[in-house]
Enzyme design. Sequence first.
Site, PDB file in Angstrom:
ATOM      1  N   TYR A 130       0.815  -1.212   0.000  1.00 22.87           N
ATOM      2  CA  TYR A 130       0.000   0.000   0.000  1.00 22.87           C
ATOM      3  C   TYR A 130       0.849   1.262   0.000  1.00 22.87           C
ATOM      4  CZ  TYR A 130      -4.702  -1.862   0.769  1.00 22.87           C
ATOM      5  OH  TYR A 130      -5.915  -2.455   0.622  1.00 22.87           O
TER       6      TYR A 130
ATOM      7  N   LYS B  25       2.604 -15.096   3.142  1.00 21.32           N
ATOM      8  CA  LYS B  25       2.920 -15.838   1.909  1.00 21.32           C
ATOM      9  C   LYS B  25       4.429 -16.097   1.937  1.00 21.32           C
ATOM     10  CE  LYS B  25       1.750 -17.559  -2.123  1.00 21.32           C
ATOM     11  NZ  LYS B  25       0.911 -18.779  -2.239  1.00 21.32           N
TER      12      LYS B  25
ATOM     13  N   ASP C 181      -3.286 -18.216   0.802  1.00 25.02           N
ATOM     14  CA  ASP C 181      -4.213 -18.916  -0.107  1.00 25.02           C
ATOM     15  C   ASP C 181      -4.963 -20.004   0.656  1.00 25.02           C
ATOM     16  OD1 ASP C 181      -1.727 -20.133   0.157  1.00 25.02           O
ATOM     17  OD2 ASP C 181      -1.589 -20.790  -1.930  1.00 25.02           O
TER      18      ASP C 181
ATOM     19  N   ASP D 162      -6.786  -6.773   3.855  1.00 25.60           N
ATOM     20  CA  ASP D 162      -7.837  -6.112   3.081  1.00 25.60           C
ATOM     21  C   ASP D 162      -8.748  -7.165   2.452  1.00 25.60           C
ATOM     22  OD1 ASP D 162      -9.208  -4.038   1.705  1.00 25.60           O
ATOM     23  OD2 ASP D 162      -8.054  -4.518  -0.097  1.00 25.60           O
TER      24      ASP D 162
ATOM     25  N   ASP E 224     -12.740  -8.662   3.822  1.00 27.27           N
ATOM     26  CA  ASP E 224     -13.960  -8.649   3.002  1.00 27.27           C
ATOM     27  C   ASP E 224     -14.584 -10.041   2.963  1.00 27.27           C
ATOM     28  OD1 ASP E 224     -13.809  -5.952   2.364  1.00 27.27           O
ATOM     29  OD2 ASP E 224     -14.238  -6.288   0.242  1.00 27.27           O
TER      30      ASP E 224
HETATM   31  C1  IPM Z   1     -10.581  -0.982   3.344  1.00 23.81           C
HETATM   32  C2  IPM Z   1     -10.731  -0.407   1.954  1.00 23.81           C
HETATM   33  C3  IPM Z   1      -9.521   0.464   1.641  1.00 23.81           C
HETATM   34  C4  IPM Z   1      -8.291  -0.419   1.727  1.00 23.81           C
HETATM   35  C5  IPM Z   1      -9.584   1.171   0.266  1.00 23.81           C
HETATM   36  C6  IPM Z   1     -10.819   2.015   0.139  1.00 23.81           C
HETATM   37  C7  IPM Z   1      -8.357   1.966  -0.020  1.00 23.81           C
HETATM   38  O1  IPM Z   1     -10.895  -1.418   1.026  1.00 23.81           O
HETATM   39  O2  IPM Z   1     -10.535  -0.189   4.306  1.00 23.81           O
HETATM   40  O3  IPM Z   1     -10.533  -2.198   3.472  1.00 23.81           O
HETATM   41  O4  IPM Z   1      -7.932  -1.082   0.751  1.00 23.81           O
HETATM   42  O5  IPM Z   1      -7.661  -0.447   2.779  1.00 23.81           O
HETATM   43 MG    MG Z   2     -11.058  -3.350   1.880  1.00 26.31          MG
END
Ligand code: IPM
Ligand code: MG
Length: 359
Positions: free
Chosen positions: A144, A193, A225, A249, A253
Amino acid sequence: MDKNIAILAGDGIGPEVMQSAISVLDAISDKYGHSFIYTKALVGGAAYEKYQNHLPQDTIEICKKSDAILFGSVGGPVTEQTNPKWKNCETNSILAIRKEFNFNINLRKATIYPNLVDLSPLKNSLIPNGLDIVILRELLGDIYFGEHYLGNKNGSRFASDIAEYSEEQILSIARYAFDVARLRTKKVVSVDKANVMATSKLWREIVSEVAKEYPDVECSDMLVDNCAMQLVRNPSQFDVILTANLFGDILSDELSVLSGSIGMMPSISLNASGFGLYEPAGGSAPEIAGKNIANPIAQILSASMMLSYLFNLQKEAQAIEHAIKTTIMQGFGTLDLKDAVKVVLGTKEFTKEVIKNIL
Ligand code: IPM
Ligand code: MG
């Protein structure tokens, strides 16, 4: 207790769900005799309209003067990403605020409520006891914040992103994860990884050193993975997941949807001094904004985490969590929970039920 809270509602459903969180905090302050003072500040597209900047200095100053930041969400419709109001809105606001306040620790929590098990895309047999997983993600290193290059090399188009980690960055998040594990079931799975990446090899080495400082906490390593697969195959094996920025990240999700709706995952971002930003893990959902149908649970739970993690108001935080659980058990929910609840309510009406259940 008197506390100053910076309110950065942002865009999309941000302002609506923020209002729910504020109403719940007000109910708590009435009941428990606290005084929360809110100072609103603009961020994201909402800030761009006034300042041509997604994270204006005025907003940063308000945050600096506050005890905590309660954040909504930022970003615009996918179809309008070329509009300067929305172009790079998320990165300009979220990444910039993380960097500004050195928020290197991110904690996201996935919970499956007993009578919402059917909402989970997982088979019920995989989650006999619901789900309660915390993911600790490093937030200021990795790919990042390394150098990004998009251009040409040897006459053809070329791009590169550099992933970097220092020992100190890994130490800080690892120690935090082990501290959190001590308050839970004392089990950390560190995800990397290391079969390919140098940053992961360093990660694994340092995590194993930190693990020796916490002999009472069980620690194991898992390749990312495999972890992505294990989360849907046997999620009950996890309690605290510790991982780097990009893997965190992606995995957070994946985790958020296991509970059935992304509208239920709260998160906190902290720096070394304990100052923090509390926000729902989901996005601004512009397609449902302004319709009074958004799920406010993640925003309310983010406020509750602010009370417990930052202000050490455990009773008050538990009262909020209990109220949400009770409201769901009573059969109420928002539209995203329609397949599992008896009565679908609007954002405001659902929030009123939650407030009634605050003991
Ligand atoms: C999160 C989001 C952010 C990230 C984006 C919006 C830059 O996806 O907070 O998880 O990747 O960290
Ligand atoms: Mg995210």
